[in-house]
Design an enzyme around this catalytic site. Structure first.
Site, PDB file in Angstrom:
ATOM      1  N   ALA A 235       0.853  -1.185   0.000  1.00 61.49           N
ATOM      2  CA  ALA A 235       0.000   0.000   0.000  1.00 61.49           C
ATOM      3  C   ALA A 235       0.887   1.233   0.000  1.00 61.49           C
ATOM      4  O   ALA A 235       1.720   1.408   0.896  1.00 61.49           O
ATOM      5  CB  ALA A 235      -0.914   0.012   1.229  1.00 61.49           C
ATOM      6  N   SER A 236       0.750   2.071  -1.027  1.00 62.24           N
ATOM      7  CA  SER A 236       1.496   3.317  -1.122  1.00 62.24           C
ATOM      8  C   SER A 236       2.995   3.041  -1.001  1.00 62.24           C
ATOM      9  O   SER A 236       3.539   2.173  -1.676  1.00 62.24           O
ATOM     10  CB  SER A 236       0.987   4.294  -0.063  1.00 62.24           C
ATOM     11  OG  SER A 236       1.488   5.594  -0.261  1.00 62.24           O
ATOM     12  N   ALA A 237       3.712   3.760  -0.122  1.00 61.75           N
ATOM     13  CA  ALA A 237       5.159   3.599  -0.012  1.00 61.75           C
ATOM     14  C   ALA A 237       5.566   2.198   0.423  1.00 61.75           C
ATOM     15  O   ALA A 237       6.707   1.778   0.173  1.00 61.75           O
ATOM     16  CB  ALA A 237       5.720   4.623   0.973  1.00 61.75           C
TER      17      ALA A 237
END
Length: 310
Positions: A91-93
């Protein structure tokens, strides 16, 4: 499951650093890489005795690699103890660490990309932030937030996240208080997953192009696409920061294949907590966390390893 910016905090993983050799060795090895790239020791900053968990750990040049290091080190420690993933979800970074565990990136290349992306955001983007709101996503439209912020993520039926510039975020928080809504400001310095980071697009896409990627050896699910990624493309490491987080859709894709054991290797148990609220009532899947800001990390680790061996 690898969570992104906002889940990090000072002292995360401290007990494992002290008691788990695999975790400690991974952290110290990666710290040497980051020290060469930035001149800073993430380990020294992260575990300063006078730093409290409640303090905002939001200097991106340090928090970005710290998040990667803790998540990757925890994944490696679990694998060494026999808890081997069938797939990774980023998720994301957190996708940087998920892609590395999935075999797309070498650790040193991933760390270099994480550090460079942090430098790009710090150089190009105006100050901003993100608010997690406990309430139905329909509130986003009803409160007139659409023109003043962007919907960064809908995590389940009563939880969503908005991104906005700093001044606007303060006004939104004040309005939520007036309506007695529960919210939390995430420890991030920029309005990720919104148009307010578009000034970094060109440099981030150039970064994606320069990162040496291989085809994944494990299924890699990316929450910016809510699908399996075979090999990250040119815009991949930009998309994970800019596109909305489609965590619920990614989980729904996995659930259609049958029950899963979801293991959250993020520092705060964020994704496993979302799952406990978001999974269908009849799901036979289970979610596990290891690290939390409240302690018991070693006990959680050992219990998970014992469960895998049973």
């Amino acid at each position: 499951m690898f969570s992104g910016q906002g889940s990090q905090y000072y002292q995360m993983g401290q007990a494992l650093l002290a008691q788990n050799d695999e975790f400690r060795q991974s952290m110290l090895s990666m710290d040497q890489v980051v020290r060469r790239l930035t001149g800073h020791s993430v380990v020294q900053v992260l575990y300063q005795e006078d730093r409290r968990k409640s303090e905002a750990f939001d200097r991106l040049l340090l928090s970005h690699p710290a998040l990667f290091m803790v998540e990757y080190a925890l994944a490696r420690a679990l694998i060494a103890a026999g808890v081997v993933p069938d797939a990774t979800l980023g998720a994301s970074a957190g996708t940087f660490a998920a892609a590395t565990v999935a075999g797309c990136l070498e650790v040193d290349d991933a760390l270099a990309a994480v550090v460079q992306q942090a430098r790009i955001f710090e150089a190009c983007c105006e100050p901003g932030g993100m608010l997690a709101v406990l309430g139905e996503p329909a509130l986003y439209e009803r409160l007139g937030l659409a023109g003043r912020s962007e919907l960064a993520s809908v995590n389940f039926s009563s939880h969503f996240v908005v991104s906005a510039p700093s001044a606007e975020l303060d006004r939104i928080a004040a309005e939520l208080d007036k309506r007695l809504l529960i919210w939390q400001r995430l420890p991030v310095p920029f309005a990720f997953h919104s148009r307010w980071i578009d000034s970094a697009r060109s440099a981030c896409e150039d970064l994606s192009w320069s990162v040496r990627c291989r085809s994944a050896s494990l299924p890699l699910l990316c929450c910016s696409e809510a699908d399996v990624v075979v090999r990250p493309g040119r815009s991949y490491f930009w998309d994970i920061a800019r596109r909305p987080i489609r965590f619920g859709e990614a989980i729904a894709k996995l659930e259609r294949q049958g029950p899963c054991r979801y293991i959250d290797v993020g520092p705060a148990g964020t994704l496993s907590t979302l799952l406990k609220h978001g999974l269908p009532a009849d799901s036979a899947s289970r979610a596990h966390m290891v690290l939390t800001p409240y302690g018991q990390d070693v006990r959680n680790f050992n219990a998970l390893v014992a469960m895998g061996a049973a």
